[in-house]
Design an enzyme around this catalytic site. Structure first.
Site, PDB file in Angstrom:
ATOM      1  N   TYR A  60      39.890 -10.524 -59.162  1.00 18.28           N
ATOM      2  CA  TYR A  60      39.761 -11.122 -57.830  1.00 18.28           C
ATOM      3  C   TYR A  60      41.138 -11.280 -57.198  1.00 18.28           C
ATOM      4  O   TYR A  60      41.323 -11.033 -56.010  1.00 18.28           O
ATOM      5  CB  TYR A  60      39.061 -12.486 -57.906  1.00 18.28           C
ATOM      6  CG  TYR A  60      38.774 -13.017 -56.519  1.00 18.28           C
ATOM      7  CD1 TYR A  60      37.601 -12.659 -55.851  1.00 18.28           C
ATOM      8  CD2 TYR A  60      39.699 -13.809 -55.844  1.00 18.28           C
ATOM      9  CE1 TYR A  60      37.356 -13.092 -54.561  1.00 18.28           C
ATOM     10  CE2 TYR A  60      39.458 -14.247 -54.552  1.00 18.28           C
ATOM     11  CZ  TYR A  60      38.283 -13.895 -53.914  1.00 18.28           C
ATOM     12  OH  TYR A  60      38.044 -14.309 -52.633  1.00 18.28           O
ATOM     13  N   PHE A 112      42.742   2.188 -26.886  1.00 16.71           N
ATOM     14  CA  PHE A 112      41.781   2.629 -27.888  1.00 16.71           C
ATOM     15  C   PHE A 112      40.660   1.581 -27.920  1.00 16.71           C
ATOM     16  O   PHE A 112      40.910   0.397 -27.735  1.00 16.71           O
ATOM     17  CB  PHE A 112      42.412   2.810 -29.274  1.00 16.71           C
ATOM     18  CG  PHE A 112      41.409   3.375 -30.245  1.00 16.71           C
ATOM     19  CD1 PHE A 112      41.019   4.701 -30.146  1.00 16.71           C
ATOM     20  CD2 PHE A 112      40.796   2.575 -31.196  1.00 16.71           C
ATOM     21  CE1 PHE A 112      40.045   5.224 -30.982  1.00 16.71           C
ATOM     22  CE2 PHE A 112      39.823   3.093 -32.046  1.00 16.71           C
ATOM     23  CZ  PHE A 112      39.449   4.419 -31.939  1.00 16.71           C
ATOM     24  N   THR A 113      39.443   2.054 -28.178  1.00 21.03           N
ATOM     25  CA  THR A 113      38.254   1.206 -28.029  1.00 21.03           C
ATOM     26  C   THR A 113      38.354  -0.127 -28.783  1.00 21.03           C
ATOM     27  O   THR A 113      38.291  -1.198 -28.175  1.00 21.03           O
ATOM     28  CB  THR A 113      37.017   1.988 -28.502  1.00 21.03           C
ATOM     29  OG1 THR A 113      37.277   2.522 -29.798  1.00 21.03           O
ATOM     30  CG2 THR A 113      36.706   3.126 -27.534  1.00 21.03           C
ATOM     31  N   ASP A 203      50.214   1.481 -33.798  1.00 24.27           N
ATOM     32  CA  ASP A 203      48.921   1.849 -34.371  1.00 24.27           C
ATOM     33  C   ASP A 203      49.203   3.122 -35.164  1.00 24.27           C
ATOM     34  O   ASP A 203      49.302   4.212 -34.609  1.00 24.27           O
ATOM     35  CB  ASP A 203      47.889   2.085 -33.265  1.00 24.27           C
ATOM     36  CG  ASP A 203      46.517   2.452 -33.828  1.00 24.27           C
ATOM     37  OD1 ASP A 203      46.462   2.914 -34.993  1.00 24.27           O
ATOM     38  OD2 ASP A 203      45.511   2.296 -33.118  1.00 24.27           O
ATOM     39  N   LYS A 246      41.793   7.625 -41.639  1.00 23.51           N
ATOM     40  CA  LYS A 246      42.239   8.852 -40.956  1.00 23.51           C
ATOM     41  C   LYS A 246      43.358   9.489 -41.795  1.00 23.51           C
ATOM     42  O   LYS A 246      43.059  10.140 -42.787  1.00 23.51           O
ATOM     43  CB  LYS A 246      42.722   8.551 -39.524  1.00 23.51           C
ATOM     44  CG  LYS A 246      41.950   7.514 -38.692  1.00 23.51           C
ATOM     45  CD  LYS A 246      40.514   7.682 -38.511  1.00 23.51           C
ATOM     46  CE  LYS A 246      39.760   6.744 -37.585  1.00 23.51           C
ATOM     47  NZ  LYS A 246      40.319   5.707 -36.803  1.00 23.51           N
ATOM     48  N   ARG A 370      34.007  11.043 -25.409  1.00 17.59           N
ATOM     49  CA  ARG A 370      35.197  10.229 -25.149  1.00 17.59           C
ATOM     50  C   ARG A 370      35.434  10.251 -23.642  1.00 17.59           C
ATOM     51  O   ARG A 370      36.284  10.977 -23.146  1.00 17.59           O
ATOM     52  CB  ARG A 370      36.419  10.776 -25.904  1.00 17.59           C
ATOM     53  CG  ARG A 370      36.539  10.311 -27.348  1.00 17.59           C
ATOM     54  CD  ARG A 370      36.667   8.825 -27.431  1.00 17.59           C
ATOM     55  NE  ARG A 370      36.832   8.294 -28.777  1.00 17.59           N
ATOM     56  CZ  ARG A 370      36.278   7.153 -29.190  1.00 17.59           C
ATOM     57  NH1 ARG A 370      35.453   6.487 -28.412  1.00 17.59           N
ATOM     58  NH2 ARG A 370      36.526   6.679 -30.383  1.00 17.59           N
ATOM     59  N   PHE A 437      29.462   2.683 -26.802  1.00 12.70           N
ATOM     60  CA  PHE A 437      29.254   4.096 -27.156  1.00 12.70           C
ATOM     61  C   PHE A 437      28.609   4.268 -28.527  1.00 12.70           C
ATOM     62  O   PHE A 437      27.927   5.261 -28.765  1.00 12.70           O
ATOM     63  CB  PHE A 437      30.580   4.873 -27.111  1.00 12.70           C
ATOM     64  CG  PHE A 437      31.636   4.340 -28.029  1.00 12.70           C
ATOM     65  CD1 PHE A 437      32.424   3.255 -27.659  1.00 12.70           C
ATOM     66  CD2 PHE A 437      31.846   4.912 -29.272  1.00 12.70           C
ATOM     67  CE1 PHE A 437      33.391   2.753 -28.522  1.00 12.70           C
ATOM     68  CE2 PHE A 437      32.816   4.416 -30.134  1.00 12.70           C
ATOM     69  CZ  PHE A 437      33.588   3.328 -29.757  1.00 12.70           C
TER      70      PHE A 437
HETATM   71  C1  LIG Z   1      39.874   4.575 -35.926  1.00  8.40           C
HETATM   72  C2  LIG Z   1      40.958   3.967 -35.151  1.00  8.40           C
HETATM   73  C3  LIG Z   1      41.156   2.586 -35.121  1.00  8.40           C
HETATM   74  C4  LIG Z   1      40.184   1.611 -35.779  1.00  8.40           C
HETATM   75  O1  LIG Z   1      40.107   1.804 -37.131  1.00  8.40           O
HETATM   76  P1  LIG Z   1      38.750   1.618 -37.979  1.00  8.40           P
HETATM   77  O2  LIG Z   1      39.191   1.968 -39.364  1.00  8.40           O
HETATM   78  O3  LIG Z   1      37.743   2.550 -37.409  1.00  8.40           O
HETATM   79  O4  LIG Z   1      38.351   0.197 -37.851  1.00  8.40           O
HETATM   80  C5  LIG Z   1      42.242   2.100 -34.418  1.00  8.40           C
HETATM   81  N1  LIG Z   1      43.078   2.919 -33.752  1.00  8.40           N
HETATM   82  C6  LIG Z   1      42.902   4.253 -33.742  1.00  8.40           C
HETATM   83  C7  LIG Z   1      43.868   5.117 -32.999  1.00  8.40           C
HETATM   84  C8  LIG Z   1      41.843   4.820 -34.433  1.00  8.40           C
HETATM   85  O5  LIG Z   1      41.657   6.135 -34.397  1.00  8.40           O
END
Ligand SMILES: *Cc1c(COP(=O)(O)O)cnc(C)c1O
Length: 446
Positions: A60, A112-113, A203, A246, A370, A437
């Site tokens: 843990y 970004f969303t 980011d 990613k 998008r 979306f």
């Molecule tokens: C995917 C993404 C996020 C959010 O990450 P999650 O792992 O999906 O929560 C933030 N910024 C960018 C540029 C992304 O592509």
């Protein structure tokens, strides 16, 4: 790992897309032939990463894998402190809650969303300071992810630096078409912000892909290794949020990393409330091990060249046929220009959403919108955003598909392009409140 994929008939697909409310996010994966919805968590892990999964220390507190992840992030990204999170938005949530106060402005190179939503939920307002070229799909600027320094300075001047808790920089910029930011621009942003006492948050989700473009296109970097470029790129920033799903080649994971001790201590405290203890942040030990190994693989020059090379291959194929896409071809995806495809469908009838459905109907290839659907509504006025860019993202998972799959995708896009006059717009029949979306439903306009 090899997974079977299933061919369906056009009649099947018609039924599936109607059931899914004309939203590719609502399709079942087993009804998809080639899945190019996203590159998030869909990467194939390597033999070494899978071997690492067997070495999970599932204590843990104080897992061995956590310390290895921390050391690896510090080694490659350079940040001193690490707080793991279950994925990128977990880190964005914690960062926004700590740093943003009601009435604050958060400038960034295009929204970004999830990032923008977390800024808004914390009482902040996102301000777009990307260069104008980014909004034009045909403009060939090599670094369309760059910040317009004059726009940024104006925001800081007009609101005063105290109202700007940080500037959020994404490299590459997803919503602009996977477009990179130059090192020179990052350096300038950093100098400007630090002169004003403002933090720079990266980011870092696709920062390694950004570094590939720096290596290819920016004078002085052609003979540097990706790992070296990444270290320099991050060095101009104070903090990063990361979706490891990613660049870092895993199915789940993320982090918040920083050089600021005060922020680290607050984040380490808050992560316990929302994610889990600060040595696992919602992840299993084995996930952290896979992530640490994924980072090492993700900065290899050969890997990144092959990865972005595959995106270029698909993009160049479409360009050869005169199909309208965002240029230059970006890092993780080819973006179709839906306004160029369907000039007869007004943006209020979601041409990009309709185009993603047409491609699925034609071949079972899944892509995503998008454009206006992703952009959502203004947090204050409730009005819909209608962004300049109305795109369909054909996103390539890392190390999953072959060039032959890309040929199938290209031929399907061509088929849809040749039948473009027949396409119709969509009407939204169900609209969720947040990040619409993902779950919105549609029907064709009569
Ligand atoms: C995917 C993404 C996020 C959010 O990450 P999650 O792992 O999906 O929560 C933030 N910024 C960018 C540029 C992304 O592509």
């Amino acid at each position: 790992m090899v997974e079977p994929i299933r061919m369906t008939t056009r009649a099947d697909r018609k039924k599936f897309i109607v059931e899914a409310g004309y939203n590719t996010f609502l399709l079942r994966s087993e009804d998809v032939y080639i899945d190019l919805l996203t590159d998030s968590g869909t990467n194939a892990m390597s033999d070494r990463q899978w071997a690492g999964m067997m070495l999970g220390d599932e204590a843990y507190a104080g897992s061995r894998n956590f310390y290895k992840l921390w050391e690896t992030v510090t080694q490659y990204y350079g940040y001193k402190y690490l707080v793991p999170t279950h994925q990128g938005r977990g880190a964005e949530h914690i960062l926004s809650q700590i740093m943003i106060h009601p009435g604050d402005l958060v400038p960034g190179n295009m929204y970004f969303t999830t990032t923008r939503l977390h800024q808004e939920l914390a009482g902040g307002t996102f301000v777009d300071v990307i260069i104008d070229e980014a909004h034009d799909p045909a403009n060939l600027h090599p670094f369309k992810g760059n910040v317009d320094l004059a726009k940024l300075e104006r925001v800081i001047r007009e609101s005063g630096p105290r109202k700007v808790p940080y500037v959020c920089i994404a490299g590459t910029v997803n919503m602009a078409g996977g477009q990179p930011q130059s090192m020179e621009n990052m350096r300038a942003v950093s100098e400007l912000c630090h002169r004003e006492g403002i933090s720079v948050v990266l980011d870092a989700t696709r920062a390694i892909e950004n570094c590939y473009f720096i290596q290819q296109c920016e004078p002085g970097y052609e003979s540097k290794k990706i790992a070296e470029i990444l270290k320099e790129y991050c060095s101009y920033t104070d903090t990063c949020t990361m979706s490891a799903k990613k660049d870092a080649l895993v199915n789940i994971g993320g982090w918040l990393a920083t050089n600021q001790q005060g922020l680290f201590e607050e984040a380490r405290n808050l992560v316990v409330v929302f994610e889990g203890l600060h040595t696992y942040g919602g992840l299993a030990g084995r996930d952290m091990e896979a992530m640490a190994r994924g980072i090492v693989e993700s900065v290899q020059d050969d890997h990144i060249r092959a990865r972005i090379g595959q995106v270029e291959y698909l993009g160049n194929h479409l360009l050869d046929w005169g199909i309208p896409i965002v240029r230059p071809v970006g890092g993780h995806a080819v973006f179709l220009d839906a306004k160029g495809f369907y000039p007869h469908i007004p943006q209020s009838q979601y041409p990009a959403q309709s185009l993603a459905c047409s491609i699925y109907l034609d071949s079972g290839v899944r892509t995503m919108e998008r454009g206006a659907v992703s952009a959502g509504r203004d947090a204050k006025t409730g009005q819909e955003h209608f962004p300049e860019l109305e795109l369909v993202r054909i996103t390539l998972p890392r190390r999953v598909y072959t060039q032959a799959h890309m040929d199938v995708v290209a031929e399907s896009v061509l088929e849809v392009y040749e039948n473009r006059e027949k396409a119709r717009g969509l009407r939204m029949t169900y609209e969720p409140k947040y990040l619409r979306f993902f779950q919105a439903r549609f029907e064709p306009v009569k």
